[in-house]
Design a protein around this motif. Structure first.
Motif, PDB file in Angstrom:
ATOM      1  N   LEU A 177       0.830  -1.206   0.000  1.00  0.00           N
ATOM      2  CA  LEU A 177       0.000   0.000   0.000  1.00  0.00           C
ATOM      3  C   LEU A 177       0.863   1.253   0.000  1.00  0.00           C
ATOM      4  O   LEU A 177       0.516   2.259  -0.636  1.00  0.00           O
ATOM      5  CB  LEU A 177      -0.916  -0.012   1.224  1.00  0.00           C
ATOM      6  CG  LEU A 177      -1.949   1.116   1.319  1.00  0.00           C
ATOM      7  CD1 LEU A 177      -2.893   1.066   0.123  1.00  0.00           C
ATOM      8  CD2 LEU A 177      -2.728   1.007   2.625  1.00  0.00           C
ATOM      9  N   TRP A 178       1.993   1.207   0.693  1.00  0.00           N
ATOM     10  CA  TRP A 178       2.927   2.339   0.727  1.00  0.00           C
ATOM     11  C   TRP A 178       3.389   2.703  -0.690  1.00  0.00           C
ATOM     12  O   TRP A 178       3.429   3.879  -1.066  1.00  0.00           O
ATOM     13  CB  TRP A 178       4.118   1.973   1.604  1.00  0.00           C
ATOM     14  CG  TRP A 178       5.186   3.015   1.729  1.00  0.00           C
ATOM     15  CD1 TRP A 178       6.225   3.233   0.873  1.00  0.00           C
ATOM     16  CD2 TRP A 178       5.328   3.974   2.777  1.00  0.00           C
ATOM     17  NE1 TRP A 178       7.013   4.257   1.311  1.00  0.00           N
ATOM     18  CE2 TRP A 178       6.487   4.743   2.469  1.00  0.00           C
ATOM     19  CE3 TRP A 178       4.621   4.276   3.925  1.00  0.00           C
ATOM     20  CZ2 TRP A 178       6.939   5.774   3.293  1.00  0.00           C
ATOM     21  CZ3 TRP A 178       5.065   5.301   4.750  1.00  0.00           C
ATOM     22  CH2 TRP A 178       6.203   6.034   4.430  1.00  0.00           C
ATOM     23  N   GLN A 179       3.730   1.676  -1.465  1.00  0.00           N
ATOM     24  CA  GLN A 179       4.170   1.925  -2.834  1.00  0.00           C
ATOM     25  C   GLN A 179       3.014   2.423  -3.703  1.00  0.00           C
ATOM     26  O   GLN A 179       3.196   3.330  -4.530  1.00  0.00           O
ATOM     27  CB  GLN A 179       4.750   0.646  -3.428  1.00  0.00           C
ATOM     28  CG  GLN A 179       5.979   0.132  -2.684  1.00  0.00           C
ATOM     29  CD  GLN A 179       6.448  -1.201  -3.216  1.00  0.00           C
ATOM     30  OE1 GLN A 179       7.302  -1.263  -4.102  1.00  0.00           O
ATOM     31  NE2 GLN A 179       5.874  -2.288  -2.711  1.00  0.00           N
ATOM     32  N   LYS A 180       1.835   1.837  -3.513  1.00  0.00           N
ATOM     33  CA  LYS A 180       0.684   2.223  -4.329  1.00  0.00           C
ATOM     34  C   LYS A 180       0.286   3.667  -4.074  1.00  0.00           C
ATOM     35  O   LYS A 180      -0.079   4.410  -5.007  1.00  0.00           O
ATOM     36  CB  LYS A 180      -0.487   1.283  -4.038  1.00  0.00           C
ATOM     37  CG  LYS A 180      -1.716   1.552  -4.885  1.00  0.00           C
ATOM     38  CD  LYS A 180      -2.817   0.545  -4.571  1.00  0.00           C
ATOM     39  CE  LYS A 180      -4.057   0.804  -5.417  1.00  0.00           C
ATOM     40  NZ  LYS A 180      -5.132  -0.185  -5.106  1.00  0.00           N
ATOM     41  N   MET A 181       0.352   4.109  -2.822  1.00  0.00           N
ATOM     42  CA  MET A 181      -0.029   5.474  -2.457  1.00  0.00           C
ATOM     43  C   MET A 181       1.103   6.475  -2.668  1.00  0.00           C
ATOM     44  O   MET A 181       0.899   7.676  -2.488  1.00  0.00           O
ATOM     45  CB  MET A 181      -0.492   5.507  -0.992  1.00  0.00           C
ATOM     46  CG  MET A 181      -1.720   4.674  -0.703  1.00  0.00           C
ATOM     47  SD  MET A 181      -2.156   4.636   1.067  1.00  0.00           S
ATOM     48  CE  MET A 181      -2.554   6.371   1.342  1.00  0.00           C
ATOM     49  N   LYS A 182       2.312   5.966  -3.002  1.00  0.00           N
ATOM     50  CA  LYS A 182       3.474   6.821  -3.261  1.00  0.00           C
ATOM     51  C   LYS A 182       3.736   7.756  -2.077  1.00  0.00           C
ATOM     52  O   LYS A 182       3.739   8.987  -2.201  1.00  0.00           O
ATOM     53  CB  LYS A 182       3.271   7.627  -4.535  1.00  0.00           C
ATOM     54  CG  LYS A 182       3.071   6.754  -5.778  1.00  0.00           C
ATOM     55  CD  LYS A 182       2.867   7.587  -7.031  1.00  0.00           C
ATOM     56  CE  LYS A 182       2.675   6.695  -8.256  1.00  0.00           C
ATOM     57  NZ  LYS A 182       2.468   7.480  -9.499  1.00  0.00           N
TER      58      LYS A 182
END
Length: 264
Positions: A177-182
């Motif tokens: 989720l961290w990567q998806k939300m940048k």
């Protein structure tokens, strides 16, 4: 707490359910073995208004202390102790508000092992071994496995938030989720918000949970925290919205009574 010497770790532990625990939970169990009193002589601890006697195979500790020494989260400590209690591997006795006395049920079995020689360094093989020319032809499935995600792939920003977050659970989902939300560029803001919230919550606990102040519930698991974007509002505004998690693991009673959460 013992800082020298050694403990006995039987190879049979690999056949027990303890070996199947999560890495953090296994560390808590090993930390109990390391911290347990090994001497047959009793150790007396002077506490306000009471003397605690610690015997062989016993540990006098608190939830916070055990979490710090094991390098695990406090929720991991609670879950591990609950499992060990259910299995009968340990027993607990809360004598004062300052901590809990933990007794390792079969400490003598774990540590009193008769001398016996180790197996030979190079045992005789029980089945044909591949030679140098064969290589790994018989292990094609192993070679074709997709490697699991490791902590080394975490970004510096995610690691910095993970280090201060009080509920280090669902990390794989949280990292995705961290990567998806940048969120990498917002890592300093998120980290500072978490630190400030935990400081405010600790001050509220130390003050005896005053009724005239807003209640500070524990932060949710990291994945839920990221999804809700709690850092976008002031701490007290978010404290009004947070409610205790109703998961079975979170709802389990706290086995260790911490000094900051002790009733008057």
């Amino acid at each position: 707490m013992p800082t020298e010497g050694f403990i006995v770790l039987l190879r049979a532990i690999r056949d027990s359910w303890v070996w199947k625990l999560q890495p953090g939970q296994l560390k808590v169990w090993l930390q109990l073995l390391l911290d347990a009193r090994w001497s047959h002589e009793e150790d007396k601890l002077q506490l306000p208004g009471q003397t605690i006697v610690v015997r062989r195979g016993q540990v006098w500790t608190t939830e916070r202390t055990l979490a710090l020494r094991a390098g695990a989260g406090r929720q991991v400590v609670r879950t591990t102790l609950r499992l060990l209690l259910q299995d009968g591997a340990i027993s607990t006795q809360q004598l004062t508000r300052y901590g809990t006395l933990i007794t390792i049920t079969n400490y003598e079995t774990y540590q009193d092992v008769p001398d016996r020689p180790n197996p030979p360094a190079h045992p005789v093989p029980t089945h044909p071994q591949p030679n140098k020319n064969q290589g790994n032809q018989g292990n094609q499935k192993t070679l074709l496995r997709v490697p699991k995600r490791t902590r080394g792939e975490w970004s510096p920003g995610f690691k910095s938030v993970r280090e201060v977050y009080p509920q280090p659970r669902e990390l794989k989902e949280a990292w995705q989720l961290w990567q998806k939300m940048k969120l990498e560029n917002r890592a300093p803001l998120i980290r500072n918000w978490v630190v400030a919230y935990e400081q405010a919550r600790q001050a509220w606990l130390n003050a005896g949970r005053p009724q005239n102040e807003q209640a500070f519930y524990s932060l949710p698991y990291l994945k839920r925290f990221l999804r809700r974007k709690l850092w976008e509002e002031p701490i007290r505004a978010q404290a009004k919205k947070l409610k205790p998690e109703r998961r079975k693991a979170d709802a389990a009673p706290n086995v260790l009574l911490d000094e900051t959460e002790a009733p008057e």
